[in-house]
Design a protein around this motif. Sequence first.
Motif, PDB file in Angstrom:
ATOM      1  N   GLY A 121      31.131  30.856  27.024  1.00  0.00           N
ATOM      2  CA  GLY A 121      32.156  31.040  28.032  1.00  0.00           C
ATOM      3  C   GLY A 121      31.622  31.237  29.431  1.00  0.00           C
ATOM      4  N   VAL A 122      30.339  31.551  29.551  1.00  0.00           N
ATOM      5  CA  VAL A 122      29.776  31.792  30.880  1.00  0.00           C
ATOM      6  C   VAL A 122      29.748  30.521  31.704  1.00  0.00           C
ATOM      7  CG1 VAL A 122      27.691  32.579  32.091  1.00  0.00           C
ATOM      8  CG2 VAL A 122      28.443  33.749  30.046  1.00  0.00           C
ATOM      9  N   ALA A 123      29.751  29.355  31.023  1.00  0.00           N
ATOM     10  CA  ALA A 123      29.733  28.084  31.744  1.00  0.00           C
ATOM     11  C   ALA A 123      30.936  27.929  32.666  1.00  0.00           C
ATOM     12  CB  ALA A 123      29.679  26.921  30.753  1.00  0.00           C
ATOM     13  N   ASN A 124      31.961  28.749  32.498  1.00  0.00           N
ATOM     14  CA  ASN A 124      33.127  28.685  33.382  1.00  0.00           C
ATOM     15  C   ASN A 124      32.887  29.418  34.699  1.00  0.00           C
ATOM     16  OD1 ASN A 124      34.855  27.233  31.599  1.00  0.00           O
ATOM     17  ND2 ASN A 124      35.075  29.090  30.372  1.00  0.00           N
ATOM     18  N   ASN A 125      31.783  30.133  34.807  1.00  0.00           N
ATOM     19  CA  ASN A 125      31.508  30.860  36.033  1.00  0.00           C
ATOM     20  C   ASN A 125      31.159  29.904  37.169  1.00  0.00           C
ATOM     21  OD1 ASN A 125      31.886  33.056  34.424  1.00  0.00           O
ATOM     22  ND2 ASN A 125      29.949  34.043  34.915  1.00  0.00           N
ATOM     23  N   THR A 126      31.197  30.421  38.365  1.00  0.00           N
ATOM     24  CA  THR A 126      31.025  29.554  39.540  1.00  0.00           C
ATOM     25  C   THR A 126      29.562  29.266  39.830  1.00  0.00           C
ATOM     26  OG1 THR A 126      31.064  31.509  40.960  1.00  0.00           O
ATOM     27  CG2 THR A 126      33.157  30.364  40.584  1.00  0.00           C
ATOM     28  N   THR A 403      20.432  28.431  34.508  1.00  0.00           N
ATOM     29  CA  THR A 403      21.581  27.614  34.884  1.00  0.00           C
ATOM     30  C   THR A 403      21.883  27.697  36.382  1.00  0.00           C
ATOM     31  OG1 THR A 403      23.054  29.471  34.386  1.00  0.00           O
ATOM     32  CG2 THR A 403      22.661  27.844  32.633  1.00  0.00           C
ATOM     33  N   PRO A 404      22.534  26.662  36.916  1.00  0.00           N
ATOM     34  CA  PRO A 404      22.952  26.697  38.322  1.00  0.00           C
ATOM     35  C   PRO A 404      24.186  27.565  38.546  1.00  0.00           C
ATOM     36  CG  PRO A 404      23.591  24.621  37.332  1.00  0.00           C
ATOM     37  CD  PRO A 404      22.753  25.338  36.314  1.00  0.00           C
ATOM     38  N   PHE A 405      24.946  27.859  37.492  1.00  0.00           N
ATOM     39  CA  PHE A 405      26.108  28.740  37.636  1.00  0.00           C
ATOM     40  C   PHE A 405      25.708  30.170  37.319  1.00  0.00           C
ATOM     41  CE2 PHE A 405      26.347  26.254  33.688  1.00  0.00           C
ATOM     42  CZ  PHE A 405      26.164  27.249  32.745  1.00  0.00           C
ATOM     43  N   ASN A 406      26.473  31.100  37.824  1.00  0.00           N
ATOM     44  CA  ASN A 406      26.101  32.512  37.708  1.00  0.00           C
ATOM     45  C   ASN A 406      26.538  33.111  36.380  1.00  0.00           C
ATOM     46  OD1 ASN A 406      28.638  34.372  37.913  1.00  0.00           O
ATOM     47  ND2 ASN A 406      28.995  32.788  39.462  1.00  0.00           N
ATOM     48  N   ARG A 412      21.561  34.345  36.070  1.00  0.00           N
ATOM     49  CA  ARG A 412      21.696  32.986  35.553  1.00  0.00           C
ATOM     50  C   ARG A 412      21.432  32.982  34.047  1.00  0.00           C
ATOM     51  NH1 ARG A 412      21.869  29.568  40.006  1.00  0.00           N
ATOM     52  NH2 ARG A 412      20.645  30.148  41.855  1.00  0.00           N
ATOM     53  N   ASP A 413      22.101  32.080  33.336  1.00  0.00           N
ATOM     54  CA  ASP A 413      21.949  31.968  31.886  1.00  0.00           C
ATOM     55  C   ASP A 413      20.758  31.060  31.541  1.00  0.00           C
ATOM     56  OD1 ASP A 413      22.467  32.265  29.195  1.00  0.00           O
ATOM     57  OD2 ASP A 413      24.563  31.621  29.302  1.00  0.00           O
TER      58      ASP A 413
END
Length: 493
Positions: A121-126, A403-406, A412-413
């Motif tokens: 679900g973290v992939a939904n972060n900005t 990851t590039p998203f937070n 970062r993941d």
Amino acid sequence: MANATVAPIQELKMVEKQPHIRPLASRRDFLCRAGSGFGSIALTCLLDRDGFFAHAAADAGNGLPAARQPHHPAKARSVIWLFMEGGPSHVDLFDPKPELDRLAGQPMPESFARPFTANKGVANNTLMPSRRSWKQYGEGGLWVSDWYSQMARHVDDIAVFRSCHQEGINHVGALCQMNTGSILAGRPSLGAWTSYGLGSANQNLPAFVILREVRQVVGGPKNWSSGFLPASYQGTLFRKEGSPIFHLNSPEGITDGQQRSKLDYLRALNRFYAEDKAEDTELEARLKSYELAYRMQSAAPEAIDLSRESEATRRLYGLDDESTATFGRNCLLARRLVERGVRFVQCYSGSGQGWDAHEDLEGNHSKMTRSTDKPIAGLLADLKARGLLEETLVVWGGEFGRTPFNERGNGRDHNPWGFTVWMAGAGIKGGQVIGSTDEIGLRAAERPCHIHDIHATILHALGLNHLNLTYLHNGRSERATINGGEVIEEAFA
């Protein structure tokens, strides 16, 4: 027709009654048998060339794998792998992404396809931009962030692989794959394959050594295991303080002669026990380890005695600074070990997921880069000054990138789909970038480099063809790169 069939039967019965009489072999039978023998000789030669019999003749008789000829002229005699455990962020160190800055704070565009991450679900972060300042270094103009400003002075000796990828989402599997080629435990590590393929270049030290910090490496010994190879090829973990290897020194009051007599008697008992247990490689490895330990009682303490180094050298590695002393000591030890013929040395930074910045990326990476930047720069400078960089392959990287998203707002993941590894020395063409990730640094894009390609390239530098380096296990000729991998030819000058 009846007489034609009866006569041979009568001849056979006559031979059975008179066993000293043998029927004459036909010329065709003679040529067939002789020809098969010549074919076996040729087959044996080909199998030996491909390393098929290496495990049967790999003992130098001194507890160490016998030195073997490489498949082709080697560029590297040894490897030093600087392993940043936990996953350093490539987009904050070696892979700047202007598009990431432009899209900062926005959801990841649908065109990039959200990945299945370690924390669901973290992939939904900005998208989270890098807060680092970047600068181009060297004749090739390689981009490096201010977190690695001292190491950056050596980029003309470094090839940066920006498009690395693998399958391990979590640390245990990713560490295992980075070391063994598989996310599943049980396969030999690359250091073990190197020791198996080339043997030992010294008589008194292990061929494969692990240097870690205070905490245990995630996954532990399986990361330097010999897997299905004979146990003598596994890595040897050196301790940070005191005797480098547990139980290396003799108990007080035991003379050298007594120690030698004990080992000779123990060896005789073990040999007697092992006569009908040829398949027990653990026992054979134990026999060899006793002999090696006996010789290491003088060699290993000398190898790790940093008091023999000048103050200038100790400062070069950052031993005079508490923040750099631990990793600096291991880098200096690595130089001393390859100087003495150790084939493969792994130096772990951040043992126990130290680079794992799920939150507070700035604080985490500021600490980790501060502890490694000067030691790495010192190692490269020292190897070059001593003429060792030409024959030592230095590898830098973690088990994945980030990851590039937070995640959690400021971290970062894990990112196994696109991350950075670099190599230096041993014929590497420095000052270049190989491959790229996409515009935001999520996935490998141009010239993807799987971990099997990285392993094949390291083995190539050592003079080993990853397709010919095989070991027969359960009826299958196993390779370090399993069923994949290709040498990244453009990495070499």
